[in-house]
Write a protein that holds these residues in place. Structure first.
Motif, PDB file in Angstrom:
ATOM      1  N   PRO A 147      15.078  73.509  62.794  1.00 41.04           N
ATOM      2  CA  PRO A 147      15.159  72.089  63.223  1.00 41.04           C
ATOM      3  C   PRO A 147      14.927  71.069  62.116  1.00 41.04           C
ATOM      4  O   PRO A 147      14.252  71.269  60.970  1.00 41.04           O
ATOM      5  CB  PRO A 147      14.094  71.926  64.173  1.00 41.04           C
ATOM      6  N   ARG A 148      15.583  69.933  62.176  1.00 43.58           N
ATOM      7  CA  ARG A 148      15.318  68.678  61.021  1.00 43.58           C
ATOM      8  C   ARG A 148      14.478  67.618  61.612  1.00 43.58           C
ATOM      9  O   ARG A 148      14.143  66.637  60.739  1.00 43.58           O
ATOM     10  CB  ARG A 148      16.731  68.339  60.454  1.00 43.58           C
ATOM     11  N   THR A 149      14.251  67.545  63.013  1.00 44.83           N
ATOM     12  CA  THR A 149      13.456  66.297  63.429  1.00 44.83           C
ATOM     13  C   THR A 149      12.427  67.186  64.414  1.00 44.83           C
ATOM     14  O   THR A 149      12.630  68.347  64.867  1.00 44.83           O
ATOM     15  CB  THR A 149      14.167  65.239  63.989  1.00 44.83           C
ATOM     16  N   PHE A 150      11.615  66.454  65.034  1.00 45.60           N
ATOM     17  CA  PHE A 150      10.526  66.836  65.892  1.00 45.60           C
ATOM     18  C   PHE A 150      11.274  67.144  67.280  1.00 45.60           C
ATOM     19  O   PHE A 150      10.753  67.983  67.969  1.00 45.60           O
ATOM     20  CB  PHE A 150       9.481  65.728  66.153  1.00 45.60           C
ATOM     21  N   ARG A 151      12.141  66.171  67.547  1.00 48.34           N
ATOM     22  CA  ARG A 151      12.995  66.233  68.900  1.00 48.34           C
ATOM     23  C   ARG A 151      13.813  67.516  68.732  1.00 48.34           C
ATOM     24  O   ARG A 151      14.026  68.203  69.918  1.00 48.34           O
ATOM     25  CB  ARG A 151      13.899  65.079  68.788  1.00 48.34           C
ATOM     26  N   GLU A 152      14.005  67.918  67.696  1.00 47.38           N
ATOM     27  CA  GLU A 152      14.865  69.487  67.617  1.00 47.38           C
ATOM     28  C   GLU A 152      13.968  70.789  67.868  1.00 47.38           C
ATOM     29  O   GLU A 152      14.544  71.649  68.174  1.00 47.38           O
ATOM     30  CB  GLU A 152      15.825  69.570  66.491  1.00 47.38           C
TER      31      GLU A 152
ATOM     32  N   SER B 185       7.860  59.055  62.914  1.00 47.79           N
ATOM     33  CA  SER B 185       8.059  60.369  63.503  1.00 47.79           C
ATOM     34  C   SER B 185       9.507  60.432  63.764  1.00 47.79           C
ATOM     35  O   SER B 185       9.732  61.855  64.158  1.00 47.79           O
ATOM     36  CB  SER B 185       7.108  60.555  64.949  1.00 47.79           C
ATOM     37  N   THR B 186      10.537  59.620  63.369  1.00 41.60           N
ATOM     38  CA  THR B 186      11.723  59.912  63.723  1.00 41.60           C
ATOM     39  C   THR B 186      12.489  59.512  62.414  1.00 41.60           C
ATOM     40  O   THR B 186      12.798  58.535  62.105  1.00 41.60           O
ATOM     41  CB  THR B 186      12.431  59.171  64.618  1.00 41.60           C
ATOM     42  N   PRO B 187      12.450  60.408  61.318  1.00 38.33           N
ATOM     43  CA  PRO B 187      13.225  60.149  60.158  1.00 38.33           C
ATOM     44  C   PRO B 187      14.683  59.943  60.489  1.00 38.33           C
ATOM     45  O   PRO B 187      15.156  60.482  61.272  1.00 38.33           O
ATOM     46  CB  PRO B 187      12.853  61.301  59.112  1.00 38.33           C
ATOM     47  N   CYS B 188      15.447  59.163  59.550  1.00 34.47           N
ATOM     48  CA  CYS B 188      16.847  58.867  59.753  1.00 34.47           C
ATOM     49  C   CYS B 188      17.785  60.050  59.479  1.00 34.47           C
ATOM     50  O   CYS B 188      18.621  60.140  60.377  1.00 34.47           O
ATOM     51  CB  CYS B 188      17.271  57.782  58.621  1.00 34.47           C
ATOM     52  N   GLY B 189      17.347  60.828  58.597  1.00 29.34           N
ATOM     53  CA  GLY B 189      18.130  62.210  58.207  1.00 29.34           C
ATOM     54  C   GLY B 189      19.525  61.684  57.477  1.00 29.34           C
ATOM     55  O   GLY B 189      20.113  62.690  57.266  1.00 29.34           O
TER      56      GLY B 189
ATOM     57  N   ASP C 215       2.938  57.557  63.802  1.00 29.57           N
ATOM     58  CA  ASP C 215       3.368  56.332  64.501  1.00 29.57           C
ATOM     59  C   ASP C 215       2.343  55.476  64.553  1.00 29.57           C
ATOM     60  O   ASP C 215       2.401  54.223  64.282  1.00 29.57           O
ATOM     61  CB  ASP C 215       3.797  56.481  65.930  1.00 29.57           C
ATOM     62  N   SER C 216       1.297  55.847  64.508  1.00 32.56           N
ATOM     63  CA  SER C 216      -0.042  54.959  64.293  1.00 32.56           C
ATOM     64  C   SER C 216      -0.761  54.806  62.875  1.00 32.56           C
ATOM     65  O   SER C 216      -1.710  54.277  62.511  1.00 32.56           O
ATOM     66  CB  SER C 216      -1.319  55.285  65.093  1.00 32.56           C
ATOM     67  N   GLN C 217       0.114  55.550  61.950  1.00 39.96           N
ATOM     68  CA  GLN C 217      -0.251  55.518  60.380  1.00 39.96           C
ATOM     69  C   GLN C 217      -1.757  55.969  60.200  1.00 39.96           C
ATOM     70  O   GLN C 217      -2.406  55.626  59.295  1.00 39.96           O
ATOM     71  CB  GLN C 217      -0.303  54.187  59.916  1.00 39.96           C
ATOM     72  N   ARG C 218      -2.166  56.907  61.051  1.00 35.23           N
ATOM     73  CA  ARG C 218      -3.461  57.598  60.756  1.00 35.23           C
ATOM     74  C   ARG C 218      -3.172  58.978  60.614  1.00 35.23           C
ATOM     75  O   ARG C 218      -3.199  60.182  60.871  1.00 35.23           O
ATOM     76  CB  ARG C 218      -4.257  57.650  62.227  1.00 35.23           C
TER      77      ARG C 218
ATOM     78  N   ALA D 125       0.430  65.620  68.714  1.00 32.46           N
ATOM     79  CA  ALA D 125      -0.697  65.046  67.572  1.00 32.46           C
ATOM     80  C   ALA D 125      -0.163  64.303  66.457  1.00 32.46           C
ATOM     81  O   ALA D 125      -0.485  63.356  65.980  1.00 32.46           O
ATOM     82  CB  ALA D 125      -1.917  66.178  67.304  1.00 32.46           C
ATOM     83  N   LEU D 126       0.996  65.021  66.074  1.00 37.35           N
ATOM     84  CA  LEU D 126       1.598  64.568  64.618  1.00 37.35           C
ATOM     85  C   LEU D 126       2.237  63.364  64.947  1.00 37.35           C
ATOM     86  O   LEU D 126       2.375  62.369  64.072  1.00 37.35           O
ATOM     87  CB  LEU D 126       2.433  65.686  64.204  1.00 37.35           C
ATOM     88  N   ILE D 127       3.296  63.265  65.990  1.00 34.60           N
ATOM     89  CA  ILE D 127       4.038  62.110  66.371  1.00 34.60           C
ATOM     90  C   ILE D 127       2.944  60.947  66.590  1.00 34.60           C
ATOM     91  O   ILE D 127       3.203  59.807  65.880  1.00 34.60           O
ATOM     92  CB  ILE D 127       4.792  62.257  67.461  1.00 34.60           C
ATOM     93  N   ASN D 128       1.884  61.064  67.259  1.00 31.86           N
ATOM     94  CA  ASN D 128       0.914  59.954  67.548  1.00 31.86           C
ATOM     95  C   ASN D 128       0.283  59.579  66.183  1.00 31.86           C
ATOM     96  O   ASN D 128       0.243  58.292  65.882  1.00 31.86           O
ATOM     97  CB  ASN D 128      -0.100  60.319  68.395  1.00 31.86           C
TER      98      ASN D 128
END
Length: 697
Positions: free
Chosen positions: A12-17, A70-74, A33-36, A27-30
């Protein structure tokens, strides 16, 4: 371009995959996205579950040219370089090969420098638990307060080896094993995209063989494709993994079900021709038994991953639930003991033979061999006479002749803690005393009459007397013996017309004979040893009589239903004649007959007994009724509170009435009243028990 294995091609190259690990990804996506963002992350889990993959995706999310998300362009140069493994600001360290403290210091010397191209300098340390203690100590300060442009991503398969000081400085994420269902789903997607023919049964074999690792599943799939010449077929995968066809396992189970030892050994011989892994074969047998047990509880929960759902459901219908649990437990123990067998095949055969030999006794073809008499009383061993649980009846104390001899035996004094069990313990005669054989009769099965108890036992405490002997009220009551208390008393058996009467002996001879009873010639037990006599010090016999008087035994509650009439009364009369025992007798004792329509009988069972009731108990009770009536009957049992007395409630009511009569007879006894008036004796209410004694001719 050279061939790339499926595990690397489909990384997988993204969290979606990502497949699974939703609790970590959320937890990682949130956080992204919130820069925490934390400065150190620790990923734990078994091999091939996505630790390094998640760490690389985080590196892309932090350094993507489009920004932190959380969604890099790739598609940017940073994402492509990270996917290709050549990004200069992603430093991957193999801790297994760089365990020395010098390697860690060299690594930390470059931490203070800013990243060359990316936004963050990311240190990915794989198998971090392999670092030495000095390396961990050197890493502590930097890991706690790194520069703002540095992120640490640690991965390990053994977090228990990490110091607590390292764990406290990281956010820890535990990755779960991949279940076979998720592995099969992903393999189906990959093989469909690769245009490779496959069978679903083969994917289930691969999913279970992967043992929770997606990387292992992909590697095994590569091997299966090569083995099957571009196809993934169940037969090829089974041959590659060395597993056996499920049909042979079902052949063993069917032989067990039929109780056919010849067919069972023939099935083992056919399995031996393929050179199987006997431990794995036993594990496969346990797996099938587990699915059968699940099917008996919840049929819709059985999957068809192996194409044998119909066979599992058929076995669930044919095998009783207790047999399935017995076979499963026997298989677990046999698998544990398999390495101790002379060879694996003989160990596997012995497991199956034990399953066949010790299957539940109600099975039709189970081997039955006469067992040795355990040597305990009939009131304890044989429950046919009194299916409903009740107290054992004590044997009376009667002299051998009409006159009371000076050496007449007296019931020995019992300690206060054993007063309640005195009647039950006296039911078994001492060794060496002739006892008449019990006589079976329908009248003996029913509960005794409650008009007038034949005898009553009670304990009367005198102010100056420490030992307390039960008093037996008979017609007429016997005189108190003049034998000294220090002699060793022994209870005599009830008189029998055909039994020989032993001549009276002198008191001294009686005491010695009681100390060493004669052994039966047919008894294989050795005679008791000649032990020294130990005299109890009355001062050391500490017992709180006041506390015993303040806490009398609570009487048994009476049933709150009216006495049985009509069909319910007929069931009370029929129940003792069925000859059932054990759990089936307990179920029948709490039932009442409500309707009879031809050969269809309808009964109500107390819902309090619903946990013990199942189809097997209903079948056994139905078979007992069929055998008694000599024709097939249809029995219907409904969990509903009976409106009239059941056999268990009738027995409880009769016991309560007999207890009340016994207490009244003790309190009204002239001898007891005389002892109370003259010696200030006290009746211990909890010690009064009704005793049935045969009438002496």
């Amino acid at each position: 371009m050279s061939y790339q294995v499926l595990a690397r091609k489909w990384r997988p190259r993204t969290f979606r995959e990502m497949v699974g690990q939703t609790h970590v990804l959320k937890a990682l996506i949130n956080a992204l996205d919130s820069q925490r963002l934390h400065h150190a992350y620790l990923f734990t889990g078994t091999r091939g579950v996505g630790k390094t993959t998640i760490a690389r995706i985080i590196a892309k999310c932090l350094n993507c040219e489009t920004g932190i998300s959380s969604t890099p362009c790739g598609k940017c140069s940073v994402c492509r370089e990270i996917d290709e493994g050549r990004f200069v600001d992603l430093i991957e360290v193999d801790a297994a090969s760089r365990t020395k403290v010098e390697d860690t210091r060299e690594l930390l010397e470059n931490v203070q420098y800013a990243p060359t191209r990316g936004r963050y300098k990311v240190y990915l340390i794989d198998e971090v638990h392999m670092l030495s203690t000095h390396s961990f100590n050197a890493l502590l300060k930097t890991l706690e307060e790194p520069p703002p442009h540095v992120k640490f991503l640690l991965a390990t398969t053994d977090p228990q080896k990490l110091p607590v000081t390292i764990l406290s400085r990281c956010l820890q994420f535990a990755l779960k094993n991949m279940p076979p269902e998720r592995v099969v789903e992903h393999l189906s997607h990959v093989l469909t995209a690769e245009n490779i023919p496959f069978e679903e049964d083969a994917l289930w074999l691969l999913g279970r063989a992967a043992d929770g690792s997606m990387r292992d599943a992909m590697s095994l799939t590569d091997q299966a494709i090569a083995f099957g010449e571009g196809k993934v077929l169940a037969a090829d995968v089974r041959a590659m993994l060395g597993t056996l066809d499920h049909g042979q396992v079902y052949g063993v189970l069917h032989a067990l079900l039929e109780g056919d030892a010849r067919a069972l050994l023939d099935a083992v011989r056919q399995l031996a021709e393929q050179g199987p892994d006997w431990n794995g074969l036993l594990a496969e047998l346990l797996n099938v038994l587990h699915r059968v047990a699940v099917a008996q509880v919840l049929p819709e929960a059985v999957d068809n991953g192996q194409g044998d759902r119909d066979k599992v459901l058929a076995l669930a219908q044919a095998l009783p639930a207790e047999d399935v649990q017995f076979y499963y437990q026997m298989g677990l123990i046999g698998r544990r003991d398999l390495p101790l067998a002379p060879d694996p095949r003989s160990g596997f055969e012995m497991v199956l033979l034990r399953m066949l030999a010790f299957r539940p006794g109600d099975a039709g073809n189970a081997p039955r061999s006469p067992l040795k008499d355990p040597g305990i009383g009939r009131a304890t061993a044989d429950s046919d006479a009194t299916p409903v649980a009740g107290a054992a009846l004590a044997a009376p104390v009667v002299a051998a002749s009409g006159d009371v001899a000076p050496s007449a035996p007296v019931t020995p004094p019992a300690p206060p803690a054993a007063v309640a069990s005195l009647a039950e313990s006296s039911a078994q005669p001492p060794v060496g005393v002739p006892v008449a054989e019990p006589v079976e009769s329908p009248a003996a099965v029913e509960a005794p009459s409650v008009e007038a108890p034949a005898a009553v036992e009670a304990t009367v405490d005198l102010p100056w007397e420490e030992p307390r002997a039960p008093l037996a009220e008979t017609t007429p009551p016997p005189e108190m013996p003049a034998a000294p208390v220090e002699s060793a008393p022994v209870s005599a058996p009830p008189p029998v017309a055909a039994a020989p009467v032993e001549p009276a002996v002198e008191p001294a001879a009686s005491a010695s004979a009681a100390a060493v009873p004669a052994a039966d010639e047919d008894d294989d037990e050795p005679p008791p040893g000649d032990y020294d006599y130990y005299e109890v010090d009355p001062e050391a016999y500490d017992y709180d009589f006041a506390a015993a008087e303040q806490a009398p035994a609570e009487p048994e509650p009476l049933p709150d239903v009216p006495p049985a009439t009509g069909l319910a009364a007929e069931w009370l009369d029929l129940f003792p004649r069925l000859g059932i025992s054990g759990l089936t007798a307990s179920i029948a004792a709490n039932c009442t007959l409500v309707a009879v329509d031809g050969d269809t009988w309808k009964m109500h069972l107390d819902p309090a007994q619903g946990a013990l009731f199942n189809a097997t108990q209903q079948r056994r009770l139905n078979e007992a009724l069929n055998q008694y009536h000599g024709r097939p009957l249809k029995l219907e049992i409904e969990l509903r509170r009976p409106e009239q007395e059941t056999p268990a409630q009738a027995a409880a009511r009769k016991r309560a009435e007999r207890q009340k009569c016994a207490e009244a007879s003790i309190h009204n006894d002239p001898l007891v009243q005389q002892m109370i008036q003259q010696f200030s004796a006290v009746i211990r209410e909890g010690s009064i028990e009704p005793v049935d004694t045969p009438v002496t001719p």
